[in-house]
Structure formats: structure tokens, C-alpha cells
Design a protein around this motif. Structure first.
Motif, PDB file in Angstrom:
ATOM      1  N   GLU A   1      24.274 -51.888  38.726  1.00  0.00           N
ATOM      2  CA  GLU A   1      23.335 -52.891  38.227  1.00  0.00           C
ATOM      3  C   GLU A   1      22.119 -52.994  39.145  1.00  0.00           C
ATOM      4  N   ALA A   2      22.335 -52.822  40.442  1.00  0.00           N
ATOM      5  CA  ALA A   2      21.205 -52.819  41.376  1.00  0.00           C
ATOM      6  C   ALA A   2      20.265 -51.652  41.080  1.00  0.00           C
ATOM      7  N   LEU A   3      20.835 -50.475  40.810  1.00  0.00           N
ATOM      8  CA  LEU A   3      20.008 -49.312  40.475  1.00  0.00           C
ATOM      9  C   LEU A   3      19.246 -49.528  39.174  1.00  0.00           C
ATOM     10  N   ALA A   4      19.899 -50.174  38.202  1.00  0.00           N
ATOM     11  CA  ALA A   4      19.294 -50.332  36.884  1.00  0.00           C
ATOM     12  C   ALA A   4      18.294 -51.478  36.823  1.00  0.00           C
ATOM     13  N   THR A   5      18.501 -52.512  37.658  1.00  0.00           N
ATOM     14  CA  THR A   5      17.760 -53.756  37.470  1.00  0.00           C
ATOM     15  C   THR A   5      16.939 -54.189  38.671  1.00  0.00           C
ATOM     16  N   ALA A   6      17.469 -54.037  39.869  1.00  0.00           N
ATOM     17  CA  ALA A   6      16.831 -54.617  41.052  1.00  0.00           C
ATOM     18  C   ALA A   6      15.580 -53.835  41.448  1.00  0.00           C
ATOM     19  N   ALA A   7      14.518 -54.563  41.759  1.00  0.00           N
ATOM     20  CA  ALA A   7      13.285 -53.956  42.251  1.00  0.00           C
ATOM     21  C   ALA A   7      13.085 -54.346  43.709  1.00  0.00           C
ATOM     22  N   ARG A   8      12.918 -53.348  44.571  1.00  0.00           N
ATOM     23  CA  ARG A   8      12.670 -53.553  46.000  1.00  0.00           C
ATOM     24  C   ARG A   8      13.681 -54.521  46.624  1.00  0.00           C
ATOM     25  N   PRO A   9      14.958 -54.231  46.482  1.00  0.00           N
ATOM     26  CA  PRO A   9      15.976 -55.137  47.033  1.00  0.00           C
ATOM     27  C   PRO A   9      16.113 -54.988  48.544  1.00  0.00           C
ATOM     28  N   VAL A  10      16.782 -55.955  49.145  1.00  0.00           N
ATOM     29  CA  VAL A  10      17.312 -55.830  50.495  1.00  0.00           C
ATOM     30  C   VAL A  10      18.806 -55.589  50.329  1.00  0.00           C
ATOM     31  N   LEU A  11      19.293 -54.473  50.874  1.00  0.00           N
ATOM     32  CA  LEU A  11      20.664 -54.024  50.638  1.00  0.00           C
ATOM     33  C   LEU A  11      21.458 -53.951  51.933  1.00  0.00           C
TER      34      LEU A  11
ATOM     35  N   ASP B   1      20.076 -58.278  47.440  1.00  0.00           N
ATOM     36  CA  ASP B   1      19.206 -59.451  47.310  1.00  0.00           C
ATOM     37  C   ASP B   1      17.866 -58.992  46.756  1.00  0.00           C
ATOM     38  N   SER B   2      17.624 -59.327  45.488  1.00  0.00           N
ATOM     39  CA  SER B   2      16.393 -58.947  44.813  1.00  0.00           C
ATOM     40  C   SER B   2      16.021 -60.045  43.824  1.00  0.00           C
ATOM     41  N   PRO B   3      14.723 -60.285  43.577  1.00  0.00           N
ATOM     42  CA  PRO B   3      14.347 -61.298  42.588  1.00  0.00           C
ATOM     43  C   PRO B   3      14.869 -61.003  41.192  1.00  0.00           C
TER      44      PRO B   3
ATOM     45  N   VAL C   1      14.329 -66.798  46.512  1.00  0.00           N
ATOM     46  CA  VAL C   1      15.640 -66.416  45.997  1.00  0.00           C
ATOM     47  C   VAL C   1      15.495 -66.043  44.536  1.00  0.00           C
ATOM     48  N   SER C   2      16.440 -65.287  44.037  1.00  0.00           N
ATOM     49  CA  SER C   2      16.375 -64.819  42.657  1.00  0.00           C
ATOM     50  C   SER C   2      16.339 -65.990  41.694  1.00  0.00           C
ATOM     51  N   ALA C   3      15.364 -65.942  40.778  1.00  0.00           N
ATOM     52  CA  ALA C   3      15.273 -66.973  39.735  1.00  0.00           C
ATOM     53  C   ALA C   3      15.749 -66.442  38.394  1.00  0.00           C
ATOM     54  N   ALA C   4      16.107 -65.154  38.356  1.00  0.00           N
ATOM     55  CA  ALA C   4      16.541 -64.542  37.103  1.00  0.00           C
ATOM     56  C   ALA C   4      17.971 -64.932  36.788  1.00  0.00           C
ATOM     57  N   SER C   5      18.255 -65.098  35.514  1.00  0.00           N
ATOM     58  CA  SER C   5      19.627 -65.341  35.096  1.00  0.00           C
ATOM     59  C   SER C   5      20.443 -64.078  35.354  1.00  0.00           C
TER      60      SER C   5
END
Length: 286
Positions: A124-134, A196-198, A264-268
């Protein structure tokens, strides 16, 4: 030392103007918060002037972060004060989450299910997260070597990526960075994945229960917690950053700055998608 002209503790040396400059909260607002919420509570010189500790600046900034993310001011203050009373987190992601978020349910899961959870979060991080901290934590270096190509792809578009294991040397020059854990480090017995990604955030952490050397690796049981709550994930990421600092990771300031500056992430949380990924891996449909 305290004396007739300084009746405050040694570490309370900041004026209200100092706190305002360091936090971006005006002196008038700080006074209003003190009147209404008894926060931040200053120490007083004999003449009545306020003095604050360095740690209170971090508490004020944390309240601001939580308020700006949509938490009511009084609730944000209550949460921050409760965290301060619990004291500093243990040098372990699992212990940190258990201390800061006692509401999280700890589940006993076989390692095979832990693998399904981890892969689902990574997908899901690969598919959805943009510029995460991993962050990732591997109990054995061999486990990381097996996942290294996958983590290289995860880290390719990340703002920062760090993995922990029993590495022989620090490798801050590779992506993800490899941070060695000391032989007695609690995280040597843990398994963690934090994104951790928006756009998407999730945290998984578990420790292996003792007395299972006679079992196959996949059948061993771990006690784990996972969450897509953005504040839980942010706390897990900060715990990882603190562990990296304790291990001597040279770029800790960048990790801290990234986590302090981003909302912090505001996305559902895409729970159905994530749940479906977990089920697919658990059923070996891949």
C-alpha cells in the motif's frame, strides 16, 4: 543553583519571549493558555517573572501540531501532558507504542501472519504513499537481505528510509540507510514497519515471545500491534528516529526535521484495500 534572586530550578531559564520565539505561539496566547488550561505552567522568579524549561517548548509545539491537525485545544493539551507524565519512551518501538497508546490492542500472531501484515503495508505504501518517511526493523540480517530489493524500491521515492538490524557497520551512504543495533538492544527481538506519509500511514510493531526455539520460524508467535491512526504512526516514527539517534545514525537531524515539519496524515486510511491485501497474502494468493 537557586538563590535569593533565582528561585527556580536550574533548567528553567527561558523567558516567555524565548518560548514564543521558539514555538511561534505569541506571548499573549501563552498567557491565555496558562490562565485557561494551566499550560504551559511556568516557574516564577521572586519578582513574578515567568521562566520555562526547554522541554516545555517541545510540549507547546506538539500541542500546536495536534491542534492544527484538528484536535480540540484542550484535548491536545491533555494528551501532551499525559505523555509528559509517562516520561521518555523506552528505546523500543513496541514499548514506546504500548506506553503512549495503551488503548492499542496487542495481538498474538504467527510470524506468517506478521509477514502478511508487513507485505500488505509495504504494497500500500508503494501504491499510495508519496515521499514517505520509512522505517523497518529486522530481527536478523538475513531476513533483511531477503527483503532488500523490495525495500530499495520502497525507499526510491521516500524522503527518508532507515532499516535496523544486527548489521556489523553503520551504512548511512546507502538507501535505505542501514543502522546497526547493539547486541543488548530491545529492538533485536522486534519486528517493525512504519510508513509516515500524508497519503498513507501505517505502523506495525511486534516482539517475539521467548521459548520458541523448537518451532519453525513461520510458526513462532509474536505479540504485535498495528494501526493506521496518524498520531500512532507519527509516534512510532519518532520512536524510530530516537532509536536511530541512540545508535549513532549521523543524519538524525534530517529525520527529526521531516517528522516535525510535515502534517500528520489527513487522508482516510484505505482500510478495505489494506485489509484485502492482508487477506490475499494470508491465503497465499500472490
Amino acid at each position: 543553583m537557586t538563590g535569593p534572586e533565582n528561585d527556580v530550578s536550574d533548567d528553567a531559564h527561558l523567558t516567555i519571549g524565548d518560548v514564543a520565539a521558539r514555538t511561534g505561539v505569541s506571548a499573549a496566547t501563552l498567557r491565555a493558555w496558562e490562565r485557561r488550561h494551566d499550560f504551559p505552567r511556568p516557574e516564577r522568579l521572586p519578582g513574578g517573572h515567568r521562566r520555562y524549561r526547554e522541554a516545555q517548548c517541545e510540549e507547546v509545539k506538539e500541542v500546536v501540531r495536534r491542534r492544527d491537525a484538528g484536535t480540540r485545544l484542550e484535548a491536545a493539551i491533555g494528551d501532551v501532558l499525559a505523555s509528559a507524565r509517562r516520561g521518555p519512551s523506552a528505546p523500543s518501538v513496541f514499548a514506546s507504542l504500548r506506553a503512549r497508546h495503551p488503548e492499542l490492542e496487542a495481538l498474538r500472531l504467527r510470524k506468517s501472519m506478521m509477514m502478511s501484515l508487513s507485505w500488505a503495508i509495504e504494497d500500500e505504501a508503494l501504491a499510495t504513499a508519496a515521499r514517505p518517511v520509512l522505517f523497518g526493523n529486522f530481527q536478523r540480517v538475513g531476513h533483511y537481505r531477503t527483503a532488500k530489493e523490495r525495500w530499495a524500491e520502497l525507499s526510491r521515492v521516500a524522503d527518508a528510509a532507515v532499516v535496523f538490524s544486527a548489521f556489523r557497520t553503520m551504512r548511512a551512504d546507502v538507501v535505505p540507510a542501514e543502522v546497526p543495533l547493539a547486541p543488548d538492544a530491545p529492538m533485536r527481538h522486534e519486528w517493525s514497519v512504519v510508513c509516515d506519509s500524508p497519503q498513507f500511514c501505517a505502523a506495525l510493531s511486534a516482539w517475539e515471545l521467548p521459548g520458541q526455539d523448537h518451532l519453525d520460524n513461520a510458526d513462532r508467535v509474536m505479540e504485535g500491534m498495528w494501526s493506521v491512526d496518524p498520531w500512532v504512526v507519527r509516534d512510532a516514527a519518532r520512536a524510530c528516529a530516537r532509536v536511530a539517534e541512540e545508535c549513532g545514525y549521523p543524519d538524525t537531524a534530517t529525520l527529526t526535521s521531516l517528522l516535525d515539519d510535515r502534517p500528520v496524515s489527513a487522508a482516510s486510511a484505505p482500510m478495505l484495500t489494506l485489509f484485502n491485501r492482508i487477506i490475499a497474502y494470508a491465503d497465499d494468493v500472490r
